[in-house]
Design an enzyme around this catalytic site. Structure first.
Site, PDB file in Angstrom:
ATOM      1  N   LYS A   1       2.403  16.875 -16.030  1.00  0.00           N
ATOM      2  CA  LYS A   1       2.597  15.629 -15.265  1.00  0.00           C
ATOM      3  C   LYS A   1       3.694  14.837 -15.943  1.00  0.00           C
ATOM      4  O   LYS A   1       3.874  14.917 -17.164  1.00  0.00           O
ATOM      5  CB  LYS A   1       1.313  14.799 -15.251  1.00  0.00           C
ATOM      6  CG  LYS A   1       1.230  13.840 -14.080  1.00  0.00           C
ATOM      7  CD  LYS A   1       0.821  14.581 -12.806  1.00  0.00           C
ATOM      8  CE  LYS A   1       0.596  13.669 -11.638  1.00  0.00           C
ATOM      9  NZ  LYS A   1      -0.105  14.375 -10.550  1.00  0.00           N
TER      10      LYS A   1
HETATM   11  P1  NAD Z   1       1.549   6.834  -2.274  1.00  0.00           P
HETATM   12  O1  NAD Z   1       2.428   6.074  -3.162  1.00  0.00           O
HETATM   13  O2  NAD Z   1       2.100   7.515  -1.077  1.00  0.00           O
HETATM   14  O3  NAD Z   1       0.323   5.909  -1.766  1.00  0.00           O
HETATM   15  C1  NAD Z   1      -0.462   5.133  -2.618  1.00  0.00           C
HETATM   16  C2  NAD Z   1      -1.164   4.086  -1.740  1.00  0.00           C
HETATM   17  O4  NAD Z   1      -2.107   3.368  -2.536  1.00  0.00           O
HETATM   18  C3  NAD Z   1      -0.215   3.046  -1.146  1.00  0.00           C
HETATM   19  O5  NAD Z   1      -0.586   2.810   0.211  1.00  0.00           O
HETATM   20  C4  NAD Z   1      -0.500   1.800  -1.983  1.00  0.00           C
HETATM   21  O6  NAD Z   1      -0.255   0.597  -1.269  1.00  0.00           O
HETATM   22  C5  NAD Z   1      -1.980   1.993  -2.232  1.00  0.00           C
HETATM   23  N1  NAD Z   1      -2.504   1.199  -3.337  1.00  0.00           N
HETATM   24  C6  NAD Z   1      -1.974   0.987  -4.560  1.00  0.00           C
HETATM   25  N2  NAD Z   1      -2.775   0.160  -5.271  1.00  0.00           N
HETATM   26  C7  NAD Z   1      -3.828  -0.140  -4.459  1.00  0.00           C
HETATM   27  C8  NAD Z   1      -4.986  -0.933  -4.602  1.00  0.00           C
HETATM   28  N3  NAD Z   1      -5.230  -1.599  -5.722  1.00  0.00           N
HETATM   29  N4  NAD Z   1      -5.854  -0.985  -3.582  1.00  0.00           N
HETATM   30  C9  NAD Z   1      -5.624  -0.316  -2.419  1.00  0.00           C
HETATM   31  N5  NAD Z   1      -4.542   0.438  -2.227  1.00  0.00           N
HETATM   32  C10 NAD Z   1      -3.657   0.538  -3.232  1.00  0.00           C
HETATM   33  O7  NAD Z   1       0.810   7.900  -3.228  1.00  0.00           O
HETATM   34  P2  NAD Z   1       0.059   9.240  -2.831  1.00  0.00           P
HETATM   35  O8  NAD Z   1       0.991  10.363  -3.003  1.00  0.00           O
HETATM   36  O9  NAD Z   1      -0.664   9.053  -1.538  1.00  0.00           O
HETATM   37  O10 NAD Z   1      -0.996   9.327  -4.013  1.00  0.00           O
HETATM   38  C11 NAD Z   1      -2.227   8.597  -3.981  1.00  0.00           C
HETATM   39  C12 NAD Z   1      -3.179   9.258  -4.947  1.00  0.00           C
HETATM   40  O11 NAD Z   1      -3.322  10.632  -4.577  1.00  0.00           O
HETATM   41  C13 NAD Z   1      -2.717   9.254  -6.412  1.00  0.00           C
HETATM   42  O12 NAD Z   1      -3.852   9.177  -7.241  1.00  0.00           O
HETATM   43  C14 NAD Z   1      -2.066  10.617  -6.560  1.00  0.00           C
HETATM   44  O13 NAD Z   1      -2.036  11.053  -7.888  1.00  0.00           O
HETATM   45  C15 NAD Z   1      -3.007  11.432  -5.705  1.00  0.00           C
HETATM   46  N6  NAD Z   1      -2.446  12.700  -5.272  1.00  0.00           N
HETATM   47  C16 NAD Z   1      -1.346  12.742  -4.469  1.00  0.00           C
HETATM   48  C17 NAD Z   1      -0.849  13.992  -4.111  1.00  0.00           C
HETATM   49  C18 NAD Z   1       0.313  14.126  -3.171  1.00  0.00           C
HETATM   50  O14 NAD Z   1       0.656  15.274  -2.833  1.00  0.00           O
HETATM   51  N7  NAD Z   1       0.900  13.057  -2.691  1.00  0.00           N
HETATM   52  C19 NAD Z   1      -1.448  15.171  -4.576  1.00  0.00           C
HETATM   53  C20 NAD Z   1      -2.581  15.079  -5.379  1.00  0.00           C
HETATM   54  C21 NAD Z   1      -3.064  13.835  -5.723  1.00  0.00           C
END
Ligand code: NAD
Length: 417
Positions: A106
């Site tokens: 990561k």
């Molecule tokens: P992203 O940046 O697209 O979305 C994150 C969302 O969370 C945004 O809508 C943001 O406004 C919201 N957010 C942030 N702080 C917040 C809070 N305090 N309360 C409510 N909402 C809040 O990111 P993503 O890619 O969707 O990733 C989200 C999670 O999923 C992370 O933990 C990431 O590690 C995990 N993840 C993502 C992927 C991927 O392929 N995108 C894969 C595995 C895990």
């Protein structure tokens, strides 16, 4: 969100909980609680006004016993050394639980990308790619998108690497745009595995996700796709939130229309005829299924007693603290762990890498079928471990499956005198 819990300590506790059920050498388990290697570096880049700025960046390579290190790159002000270490460990266990032949990695840069122009972000990303060059490679370490990064950043990293190496190497990074060697289905993959994990869990509990009411915290890539695909399965999405706040409609929201509203206005708030609600209200809403899809430590030991959902499917990485896990296990709330539920992202990243190596392009239906096969198979392995060891929760079961596979790979490699 409760920010006090150190995610790296959470990871180590999760590994210890599962290792207690395995007959593995304690010395090896100690290795499996720490990254093999950590890059901590400063990136200096030029702002648009000609001034220079220096920011902190990290890449953690957690474990390479099962294949190249693999994991995303996050741009967020809360990125720290320990957060990156934890996220790299979760990647190692995630790849093992879905039996994808990768180790865990990561990376992250401690910035708020909203503070920078696109040109500044490109210079910064290329500076990071230059630092990463000796560490990464198609068979060595393969980054991918994470919070606040996407196809654009991946394309910049790939281009920098290829230019410096004087080669073409699309498999050095995944999550690329389709025309740069990306895979069909990658953008939706994390939300898709979250929805599949929910479907399998409700089936296992002799229930039907089509009858479920759902709240989703975080409406980015993972959360918005999970919401749309759960609605496609017939579930009713009654509440969603992002960092600006939440919205509630007991009659059900149209997730794609909410996404369009967020794309237009920057937030889900103010959508249609909905009631506003805070993030804590969303997390404790009386729903059948709760999907945390934002950041770590969303639910801690103080909030867990108020959670009303029967099932939690973790789309985010590390959204529950170990104390929250204890409380929810005591209350018989089923928690479907991150390392399984959101593994669709890395699984389709693996498919992308395979296609890059083959210089061949799969159809979207092939990607989605292969993903469904991987996720349903992994769910069966987790349930088998849960029932045969009589474990207290599905998280420990997922770690038992994953650690067992990594320990086997380490044993088979033998020792180096
Ligand atoms: P992203 O940046 O697209 O979305 C994150 C969302 O969370 C945004 O809508 C943001 O406004 C919201 N957010 C942030 N702080 C917040 C809070 N305090 N309360 C409510 N909402 C809040 O990111 P993503 O890619 O969707 O990733 C989200 C999670 O999923 C992370 O933990 C990431 O590690 C995990 N993840 C993502 C992927 C991927 O392929 N995108 C894969 C595995 C895990």
């Amino acid at each position: 969100m409760a920010g006090q819990v150190n995610p790296f300590e959470s990871l180590q506790e999760q590994v210890d909980d599962a290792a207690a059920f395995l007959d593995a050498d304690p010395g090896l388990i100690e290795r499996l609680k720490n990254p093999e290697r950590l890059l901590e570096t400063n990136l200096t880049f030029e702002r648009d006004d000609g001034s220079l700025e220096t920011v902190r960046a990290y890449r953690s390579q957690f474990n390479g016993d099962r294949g190249p290190y693999k994991g995303g790159i996050r741009y967020h002000p809360n990125v720290t050394r320990d957060e990156v270490k934890a996220l790299s460990g979760w990647m190692a266990y995630k790849c093992a639980v879905v039996d994808v032949p990768y180790g865990g990695g990561k990376g992250g840069i401690a910035i708020d990308p909203a503070d920078y122009s696109e040109d500044e972000l490109e210079r910064l990303t290329r500076a990071f790619a230059t630092e990463l060059r000796p560490l990464i490679g198609v068979d060595r370490d393969i980054p991918a998108p994470d919070v606040n990064t996407g196809q654009r950043e991946m394309n910049w990293i790939k281009d920098t690497y290829e230019t410096l190496e004087n080669t073409t190497a699309p498999g050095v990074i995944t999550g690329k745009a389709i025309d740069s060697g990306g895979s069909e289905g990658r953008v939706e993959a994390t939300g898709r595995s979250t929805a599949l994990a929910a479907r399998e869990t409700f089936d296992w509990l002799d229930d039907d996700v089509a009858d479920a009411t759902v709240a989703v915290q975080g409406y980015g890539n993972a959360g918005s796709v999970a919401a749309a695909l759960l609605a496609d399965l017939g579930a009713t999405i009654v509440a969603v939130s992002d960092s600006s706040g939440g919205i509630h409609d007991p009659e059900g929201l149209d997730p794609r229309s909410v996404k369009a509203h967020k794309a237009e206005t920057g937030s889900v708030t103010g959508y249609g005829d909905t009631d506003p609600l805070t993030n804590d209200e969303l997390l404790t809403l009386d729903v059948d299924l709760l999907v945390p899809a934002a950041l770590e430590n969303a639910i801690n030991g103080d909030l867990a007693p108020d959670v009303s959902a029967d099932v939690i499917v973790e789309a985010a990485n590390g959204p529950l603290t170990p104390r929250a896990d204890d409380v929810l296990a005591d209350r018989d709330v089923y928690v479907v762990p991150d390392i399984f539920a959101n593994a669709g992202g890395v699984t389709v990243s693996y498919f992308e890498w395979v296609q890059n190596r083959q210089r061949f392009h799969w159809t979207e239906s092939r990607v989605n079928e292969e993903l469904e096969r991987v996720i349903t198979g992994a769910f069966d392995d987790i349930v088998e471990a849960y029932e045969s060891h009589d474990l207290r929760n599905l998280r420990t079961a997922a770690y038992v499956v994953a650690i067992d596979r990594i320990v086997d790979a380490a044993d088979q490699a033998g020792s180096w005198p």
